[in-house]
Structures are given as C-alpha cells and as structure tokens.
Design a protein around this motif. Structure first.
Motif, PDB file in Angstrom:
ATOM      1  N   ALA A 172      -0.845  -1.928  11.323  1.00 58.10           N
ATOM      2  CA  ALA A 172      -2.121  -2.267  12.353  1.00 58.10           C
ATOM      3  C   ALA A 172      -2.024  -1.328  13.500  1.00 58.10           C
ATOM      4  CB  ALA A 172      -1.853  -3.696  12.811  1.00 58.10           C
ATOM      5  N   PRO A 173      -3.030  -1.486  14.370  1.00 54.91           N
ATOM      6  CA  PRO A 173      -3.144  -0.665  15.554  1.00 54.91           C
ATOM      7  C   PRO A 173      -1.841  -0.709  16.226  1.00 54.91           C
ATOM      8  CG  PRO A 173      -5.297  -1.533  15.288  1.00 54.91           C
ATOM      9  CD  PRO A 173      -4.304  -2.212  14.505  1.00 54.91           C
ATOM     10  N   ASN A 174      -1.120   0.305  16.635  1.00 53.20           N
ATOM     11  CA  ASN A 174      -0.032   0.428  17.700  1.00 53.20           C
ATOM     12  C   ASN A 174       1.006  -0.404  16.671  1.00 53.20           C
ATOM     13  OD1 ASN A 174      -1.134   2.078  19.331  1.00 53.20           O
ATOM     14  ND2 ASN A 174      -1.721   0.624  20.742  1.00 53.20           N
ATOM     15  N   THR A 175       1.298  -0.369  15.426  1.00 59.85           N
ATOM     16  CA  THR A 175       2.293  -1.100  14.701  1.00 59.85           C
ATOM     17  C   THR A 175       3.020  -0.021  13.700  1.00 59.85           C
ATOM     18  OG1 THR A 175       1.111  -3.151  15.349  1.00 59.85           O
ATOM     19  CG2 THR A 175       2.997  -3.393  13.866  1.00 59.85           C
ATOM     20  N   LEU A 176       4.149   0.269  13.503  1.00 61.53           N
ATOM     21  CA  LEU A 176       4.727   1.005  12.421  1.00 61.53           C
ATOM     22  C   LEU A 176       5.716   0.371  11.975  1.00 61.53           C
ATOM     23  CD1 LEU A 176       4.697   4.543  13.986  1.00 61.53           C
ATOM     24  CD2 LEU A 176       3.235   3.834  12.528  1.00 61.53           C
ATOM     25  N   VAL A 177       5.850   0.268  10.556  1.00 61.22           N
ATOM     26  CA  VAL A 177       7.001  -0.315   9.781  1.00 61.22           C
ATOM     27  C   VAL A 177       7.672   0.931   8.996  1.00 61.22           C
ATOM     28  CG1 VAL A 177       7.642  -1.742   7.976  1.00 61.22           C
ATOM     29  CG2 VAL A 177       5.765  -2.396   9.650  1.00 61.22           C
ATOM     30  N   ALA A 178       9.101   0.822   9.161  1.00 63.63           N
ATOM     31  CA  ALA A 178       9.860   1.653   8.299  1.00 63.63           C
ATOM     32  C   ALA A 178      10.871   0.836   7.481  1.00 63.63           C
ATOM     33  CB  ALA A 178      10.895   2.570   9.257  1.00 63.63           C
ATOM     34  N   ALA A 179      10.969   1.202   6.343  1.00 62.44           N
ATOM     35  CA  ALA A 179      11.941   0.165   5.458  1.00 62.44           C
ATOM     36  C   ALA A 179      12.695   1.039   4.503  1.00 62.44           C
ATOM     37  CB  ALA A 179      11.033  -0.788   4.724  1.00 62.44           C
ATOM     38  N   ARG A 180      13.604   0.558   3.719  1.00 57.61           N
ATOM     39  CA  ARG A 180      14.272   1.151   2.676  1.00 57.61           C
ATOM     40  C   ARG A 180      14.890   0.039   1.597  1.00 57.61           C
ATOM     41  NH1 ARG A 180      20.085   1.147   3.536  1.00 57.61           N
ATOM     42  NH2 ARG A 180      20.282   2.649   1.868  1.00 57.61           N
ATOM     43  N   THR A 239       8.672  -8.686  -4.453  1.00 55.08           N
ATOM     44  CA  THR A 239       8.001  -8.293  -5.387  1.00 55.08           C
ATOM     45  C   THR A 239       6.872  -7.157  -5.241  1.00 55.08           C
ATOM     46  OG1 THR A 239       6.308 -10.019  -5.971  1.00 55.08           O
ATOM     47  CG2 THR A 239       8.609 -10.384  -6.683  1.00 55.08           C
ATOM     48  N   ARG A 240       6.138  -6.448  -6.163  1.00 53.93           N
ATOM     49  CA  ARG A 240       4.960  -5.779  -5.859  1.00 53.93           C
ATOM     50  C   ARG A 240       3.968  -6.333  -5.218  1.00 53.93           C
ATOM     51  NH1 ARG A 240       4.893  -0.413  -8.341  1.00 53.93           N
ATOM     52  NH2 ARG A 240       6.981  -0.311  -9.747  1.00 53.93           N
ATOM     53  N   GLN A 241       3.958  -7.792  -5.273  1.00 54.87           N
ATOM     54  CA  GLN A 241       3.011  -8.880  -4.679  1.00 54.87           C
ATOM     55  C   GLN A 241       3.364  -9.085  -3.162  1.00 54.87           C
ATOM     56  OE1 GLN A 241       3.443  -8.916  -8.272  1.00 54.87           O
ATOM     57  NE2 GLN A 241       1.683  -7.629  -8.291  1.00 54.87           N
ATOM     58  N   GLY A 242       4.503  -8.805  -3.051  1.00 51.73           N
ATOM     59  CA  GLY A 242       4.901  -9.161  -1.526  1.00 51.73           C
ATOM     60  C   GLY A 242       6.179 -10.392  -1.870  1.00 51.73           C
ATOM     61  N   PRO A 243       6.485 -10.866  -0.574  1.00 51.05           N
ATOM     62  CA  PRO A 243       7.606 -11.646  -0.627  1.00 51.05           C
ATOM     63  C   PRO A 243       7.280 -13.141  -1.292  1.00 51.05           C
ATOM     64  CG  PRO A 243       6.672 -11.533   1.697  1.00 51.05           C
ATOM     65  CD  PRO A 243       6.039 -10.502   0.908  1.00 51.05           C
ATOM     66  N   ALA A 244       8.177 -13.830  -1.889  1.00 47.83           N
ATOM     67  CA  ALA A 244       8.071 -14.966  -2.432  1.00 47.83           C
ATOM     68  C   ALA A 244       7.381 -16.077  -1.384  1.00 47.83           C
ATOM     69  CB  ALA A 244       9.028 -15.425  -3.260  1.00 47.83           C
ATOM     70  N   PRO A 245       6.534 -16.801  -1.683  1.00 43.59           N
ATOM     71  CA  PRO A 245       5.870 -17.752  -0.749  1.00 43.59           C
ATOM     72  C   PRO A 245       6.753 -18.658  -0.323  1.00 43.59           C
ATOM     73  CG  PRO A 245       4.625 -18.074  -2.655  1.00 43.59           C
ATOM     74  CD  PRO A 245       5.369 -16.859  -2.753  1.00 43.59           C
ATOM     75  N   ALA A 246       7.269 -19.187   0.790  1.00 42.61           N
ATOM     76  CA  ALA A 246       8.096 -20.466   1.286  1.00 42.61           C
ATOM     77  C   ALA A 246       6.962 -21.297   1.701  1.00 42.61           C
ATOM     78  CB  ALA A 246       8.929 -20.108   1.834  1.00 42.61           C
ATOM     79  N   ALA A 247       7.369 -22.718   1.469  1.00 44.43           N
ATOM     80  CA  ALA A 247       6.640 -23.776   1.919  1.00 44.43           C
ATOM     81  C   ALA A 247       6.737 -23.982   3.335  1.00 44.43           C
ATOM     82  CB  ALA A 247       6.930 -25.072   1.276  1.00 44.43           C
ATOM     83  N   GLY A 248       5.526 -23.657   4.181  1.00 39.35           N
ATOM     84  CA  GLY A 248       5.390 -23.943   5.434  1.00 39.35           C
ATOM     85  C   GLY A 248       5.766 -22.656   6.212  1.00 39.35           C
ATOM     86  N   VAL A 249       5.855 -21.500   5.499  1.00 44.20           N
ATOM     87  CA  VAL A 249       6.381 -20.436   6.107  1.00 44.20           C
ATOM     88  C   VAL A 249       5.306 -19.375   6.250  1.00 44.20           C
ATOM     89  CG1 VAL A 249       8.125 -18.442   6.541  1.00 44.20           C
ATOM     90  CG2 VAL A 249       8.751 -20.894   5.984  1.00 44.20           C
ATOM     91  N   PRO A 250       4.738 -18.737   7.032  1.00 45.22           N
ATOM     92  CA  PRO A 250       3.594 -17.853   6.817  1.00 45.22           C
ATOM     93  C   PRO A 250       4.323 -16.346   6.255  1.00 45.22           C
ATOM     94  CG  PRO A 250       4.126 -17.839   9.103  1.00 45.22           C
ATOM     95  CD  PRO A 250       4.893 -19.103   8.275  1.00 45.22           C
ATOM     96  N   PRO A 251       3.387 -15.665   5.630  1.00 47.39           N
ATOM     97  CA  PRO A 251       3.990 -14.424   4.945  1.00 47.39           C
ATOM     98  C   PRO A 251       4.301 -13.455   6.081  1.00 47.39           C
ATOM     99  CG  PRO A 251       1.391 -14.507   4.843  1.00 47.39           C
ATOM    100  CD  PRO A 251       1.993 -16.108   5.106  1.00 47.39           C
ATOM    101  N   ILE A 252       5.390 -12.616   5.859  1.00 45.63           N
ATOM    102  CA  ILE A 252       5.751 -11.800   6.631  1.00 45.63           C
ATOM    103  C   ILE A 252       4.960 -10.395   6.712  1.00 45.63           C
ATOM    104  CG2 ILE A 252       7.812 -10.186   7.601  1.00 45.63           C
ATOM    105  CD1 ILE A 252       9.616 -12.138   5.960  1.00 45.63           C
ATOM    106  N   ALA A 253       4.022 -10.301   7.840  1.00 48.25           N
ATOM    107  CA  ALA A 253       2.923  -9.177   7.645  1.00 48.25           C
ATOM    108  C   ALA A 253       3.561  -7.979   7.431  1.00 48.25           C
ATOM    109  CB  ALA A 253       2.271  -9.191   8.857  1.00 48.25           C
ATOM    110  N   ALA A 254       4.732  -7.343   8.124  1.00 50.57           N
ATOM    111  CA  ALA A 254       5.438  -6.085   8.147  1.00 50.57           C
ATOM    112  C   ALA A 254       5.628  -5.736   6.764  1.00 50.57           C
ATOM    113  CB  ALA A 254       6.367  -6.144   8.761  1.00 50.57           C
ATOM    114  N   ILE A 255       6.055  -6.667   5.786  1.00 54.19           N
ATOM    115  CA  ILE A 255       6.496  -6.209   4.418  1.00 54.19           C
ATOM    116  C   ILE A 255       5.611  -6.819   3.355  1.00 54.19           C
ATOM    117  CG2 ILE A 255       8.923  -6.164   4.972  1.00 54.19           C
ATOM    118  CD1 ILE A 255       9.420  -8.790   3.728  1.00 54.19           C
TER     119      ILE A 255
END
Length: 641
Positions: A476-484, A433-449
C-alpha cells in the motif's frame, strides 16, 4: 446564489465518492489529463490516447472492487489475463467515445447543476438542515485537491452521463408485453411430492475394501492438506516512522501563524429570503417587472405581512420556499457577494431592501447571528503536532524505505537488523497457504501477509528452499512488508488408513443417494405409464424465487413441465440429498391487481435493460466511425499486483 458552493462542490463530490464508493458508468471517470503527453499508450481513440498509467489505475480499481467484494485474499492473478485486460480497455475506450460525443454535441453542465449535485450529497448537512461549512472545509484540506481542475472534471463526469441518460428515456415496452412477462414470472404451481429420503436406504450398507479404495481415489482432493509455511514478518509504514519524528516547536508555531484562517470559525448568519427569479440575459422590461414584483412583496412584508407565508406562495427558490424561505446558517463565502453583503449588514429580524444578484431579486430577513471564533495556539497545538509528525513521517519514509530494503537484503537470513533499526516487532504466522492465512471466526484477515505480492514471494521456490528474506514488498502507499519462511510443509494427501471412517461415511452417503434416485426414477416411469398416484404428500403451491424447502433445480424442473395435460410428472433432488417425484396438479395465474401492482416496477427494470442494449449498440456504432487502435501487447506488460 451559493457562489462558493458552486465553486467547491467538485471537491466535496470527489471526497464523498471515495467514502461511499458508488458505481459510475464503466470503470469510473477519472484521470483524463493523465494521458496527455505520455507516449506509452495502450490505445488511441481518434486523436486521444489512453496511457499505460491510466490503464494500470483502472486495473487497480477493479482489483480493489474485487477485494472489497471477496476479501483481501482475492487472487489478483484471476484478473491477470487477456480477457480481463481487454474488458478494462474496452471500458476506457467507451469513456473516450462518450467524451468525444459529449464534446461534439456541445453538452455543457451549468453551475446550477453542479450546485444541485452538492446539495443532494448526504453528510454535509447539519441537524438543522443547513450546509456544514466546517466539514466542507475539513474535507477540502484532507484531500489537498486543486479546486479548478476538480470542478472541470466533475463537469466532464456529468456530461459523460448525459447521453446514456437520454438513451434511457427512449427505451419503452408496451403493457401487453410487460403483463405477459409478469404472468410468467408470478405464476404459481400446485404440486404434490413423493419423497425418497436417502437416509431410508442407508440400513445395511457396508462398503467393500475395493469400493473404499475407489471412493478414496475419486475424492482424493477432499483429503488433501494444502502446502503451508510458517513465517516471520515485519511491517514498515509512515505511521511507524512518524512516531519517532522529533517535534520542532518553532515550525509548529510558525505553521499555526501561517494557517490561522484554517482553524478559524467564520461568523454565520441564519436568514430567510424571497427570490423573484430573472435570467441574466433577460430584457430590461422583464427585469423591471421582476424588480417591481419584488418591491411589492417587500412592501407587504414591511406592512406586517407574514414573511414565511409570502415566501411559500411567491419565492422562485423552491428549495427554500417550502421552509418559508429559510436558508439555515451560512457564512459569507457561501453566498454570492450581493446577497452576502446585504445579509451581513442586517440586524436580527431586520428586512433588507430589494437585492439584485445573478439569480434575480431577493428580499432578505435576518433571523439570527452565530459569532465566529479564532482558537488560540494551545487549543490546536496537539492537532498541528499530529499533522506535523504525519507530514514529516511521509517525507522521511522514502529514505527509510530504501534503508529498510537494503537491510532486509543484506542480512538475508533474519529480520533482526531491520527490526532493531526501525523498532519494529517481529511477528509470526503459521499455516499460511498460497491463498493466505486460514480464516478465523470474527478475526479480519491480516493485510500484510494476505497481499498477493507477499504470498507470491514467500511461495517462490527460492524462498522456500533457502528460507531467506523476501524482497521488501510495497502492499500500500508508504507501507512495506518484509518476511521469511521459517518452516515449510509441502502439500500432501492423508493416507487412506487415517481417513477410513470418513471414507465409509462418504460411500454410504453417495450410495444411499444413488438408491433414492433410482427408486424415484422407477416410480416416475410407472406413473408416466399410467400407474395409480398413491403416497403423495398434501398439495403445496410454489413459485419462482420463493424461499421454500425445494431447491432451485427442483423449482426449475417444476416450471419446465408442460401444463397442457394434468397431472404431469417429473423428478428432482431434494435439499437433503434424496430424490422426489413431483406431480403437477394445477397452475395459478397472477391476479389482475398483482399484475397492475408489478407493472411499473417490471417495466422500469426491462426498460433499463433495453436502454443498456441501446447504449451498447450506440457506442459500437460510434466506435465504428472513429479510428480506434489497441495495443494489448503493452497492456499485457501491466500488473494488477
């Protein structure tokens, strides 16, 4: 005495500030030299400028703090407004004002104060309490910091805190005021409740079709399914580049030969000392007297006197005196030269003569020697190769980033070309969603997306409509993300027919709560009118801030009741959603012992609040005397993404 420590504590202080993330006055003190020579200024304080770069750094710092507090999905747009920008700018201006005042009042920071701040930092002591020189060196190497500039910066940091600390000492409240505040804060009230549970009114409740429709319309947002997308994405970072960097054996060997000292472990010695302190600028007579005293103590030690006892009773180095003069293990570069020369010339259990340093006169007793060592190439080869790959990977990243971005742009309908070129896995994520991935119990958010820049690009109209690759985003420094975007699901509201059971349950809950409140208010009216108080529960004692089964709104209502005429009545909502009538039976003042026990703590808290007000007033008065200019139009061009 610890000359090297005094020289290098700036570095360690900075490293540990990064690790433990403490709060500084305003937004932290850094980057004073960044604004020099930069005409793209956000503000001016007298003759000093606040650069756009420094302002952006403060914005990023605030965003990082918010993300640490609320998670990586914190929406950066909440900080992208005039009020937030103005608050940050005011903080930077206040820093400049404090710096101006520190300079005006000639506030200087001594070497001793710098040394003391380093020695108080946790994490740099070995289990035996001695200074960990190896960790110290490792941290220096990791940060690649200029020692001189860093030390000057720490001096400015401490100088900036001097005025607020001095003002804090002036804040004062009389005990009578504090005792009155404690009396109000710690007062207890004895109450009885007559509860009207909502569940007791549910029987027979059945909504009509019209009532269900009205409930659906009033609570439509609760039945919304947010807009979401399914995506593919790839992440390019320096680590993925460094893995493919070939090792140049000759360069690795050359690096080792040039940096042998970095891997060497210097000889260390454990010694105790007795210090007879004397200022550098002391008169000759005072120095002679101090030296004579040191000689007398040396004579007593040579005659069989207990060195530890002599140190405890006579040494002016109070930090080591309590340990019988023990300084733990140290290398030569940790001590001022006269002390080091003398200590490293001794044999175990041998006493030195009287040694003069900038701190006074020392008597040194050597306890033990820990030999130094020099690892060979094979012992550190893996470490050097890893560092080599990391450095070469960072160098190669700039070129790779450009090629990565071009491939993502040129082959815009898929990520295959970039993924194959850089051997990156194509990952997928659904229900984003526009707020990011739905939180999963015990799973940290995926920083890239979860990054705001990535989410903003993915949910742009063009990305959703054409399902093309978004532009490569630096998260982040020296970190690029591409997506579609692969699939898009627009926001929708569930049809009323599919949520009828939930609507019925919601209507029954709301209606039963309304009836419970109505019954409580009717009973309250009767009691205020003089009706007999029957049916109340047993009395209980409540206080402000206690953990109890009465909601905070109920506690607030109880303590708002006047105790002049008892019993007194009010109503409140219960934690279960029902209602209750409250009877105030009595008030209980805190005991004198409790007031006495709480007095100093509360006095300190209120004094701190007063000190902050004093500081704010002092700063505003100081600002009025300086020429301050703001350029919020330039600040508005900055981005916290």
């Amino acid at each position: 005495m610890f000359d090297s420590i005094r020289k290098h504590q700036r570095v360690l202080q900075f490293v540990l500030l990064i690790l433990i993330f403490p709060a500084f006055v305003f937004f932290g003190v850094s980057g004073y030299d960044q604004f020099l020579g930069n005409d793209d200024s956000i503000a001016r304080v007298g003759d000093q400028k606040i650069s756009r770069g420094e302002f952006e750094q403060a914005q990023r710092r605030q965003l990082e703090q918010m993300q640490q507090m609320f998670g990586g999905s914190f929406d950066s747009k909440l900080l992208d407004n005039e009020a937030s920008r103005n608050e940050i700018l005011d903080g930077l201006i206040s820093q400049r004002v404090l710096a101006e005042l520190a300079n005006k009042h000639h506030i200087n920071v001594s070497d001793e104060r710098l040394r003391a701040s380093l020695l108080r930092i946790p994490g740099l002591q070995k289990p035996d309490g001695s200074f960990d020189m190896e960790r110290y060196r490792a941290l220096l190497s990791q940060q690649n910091l200029d020692i001189t500039n860093f030390e000057n910066q720490l001096r400015r940091d401490i100088a900036l805190q001097a005025l607020p600390e001095a003002l804090a000492q002036t804040a004062w409240l009389p005990n009578q005021v504090i005792d009155r505040l404690i009396g109000l804060q710690e007062q207890r009230r004895e109450v009885r409740l007559l509860t009207f549970a909502a569940k007791g009114f549910e029987t027979g409740l059945k909504p009509s079709d019209e009532q269900l429709k009205q409930t659906y319309e009033a609570n439509a947002k609760g039945f919304e399914v947010p807009e979401s997308v399914k995506i593919e994405y790839i992440v390019l970072d320096a680590k993925s580049i460094s893995g493919s960097v070939p090792i140049d054996a000759a360069k690795v060997r050359e690096y080792f030969e040039q940096n042998k000292a970095r891997y060497a472990v210097a000889e260390q010695r454990q010694a105790s000392h007795i210090l007879v302190a004397v200022p550098k600028d002391a008169a000759p007579a005072a120095k002679d007297a101090a030296k004579a005293k040191a000689q007398g103590l040396l004579d007593r030690a040579k005659s069989g006197g207990d060195f530890a006892k002599l140190a405890k009773e006579n040494s002016d180095d109070k930090g080591s005196a309590v340990q019988g003069g023990d300084l733990g293990f140290f290398s030569a570069d940790m001590m001022v030269k006269p002390f080091a020369d003398a200590a490293f010339a001794l044999k175990p259990n041998e006493l030195s003569g009287v040694v003069e340093s900038e701190f006074g006169f020392h008597i040194i007793r050597l306890a033990a020697i820990k030999a130094g060592s020099q690892p060979n190439f094979d012992q550190v080869k893996a470490e050097i190769e890893a560092e080599y790959r990391k450095q070469e990977g960072n160098k190669a990243f700039a070129k790779a980033a450009e090629e990565f971005g071009n491939l993502v742009y040129e082959q815009s309908d898929n990520l295959n070309a970039a993924a194959e070129k850089f051997k990156l896995p194509i990952q997928t994520a659904a229900n984003l969603t526009r707020q990011g991935p739905a939180p999963a119990a015990g799973v940290p958010p995926i920083a890239a997306i979860s990054h705001p820049k990535v989410l903003s690009a993915l949910f742009s109209p063009d990305s959703i409509a054409k399902k093309k690759n978004i532009e490569a985003q630096e998260i982040a420094p020296n970190t690029l993300v591409a997506a579609r975007v692969v699939e898009h699901s627009p926001a929708s509201t569930r049809p009323m027919e599919t949520v009828k059971d939930a609507l019925t349950a919601l209507w029954v809950k709301q209606e039963s709560q309304r009836l419970a409140k109505q019954a409580a208010e009717a009973k309250l009216k009767e009691l205020v009118g003089g009706a007999s108080a029957t049916g109340f529960e047993a009395a209980r004692v409540v206080g402000r801030g206690q953990v109890q089964d009465i909601p905070s709104s109920g506690i607030e209502a109880i303590f708002k009741l006047s105790a002049e005429k008892l019993p007194a009545y009010t109503s409140m909502t219960t934690n279960e959603g029902g209602s209750a009538v409250v009877m105030l039976v009595s008030t209980i003042a805190p005991s004198e012992d409790l007031i006495k026990a709480r007095r100093e703590t509360l006095k300190q808290q209120y004094s701190q609040a007063l000190a902050q007000q004093e500081l704010n007033g002092f700063l505003e008065a100081s600002k009025a005397k300086l020429k301050i200019e703001k350029n919020l139009k330039t600040a508005a061009k900055t981005s916290v993404n």
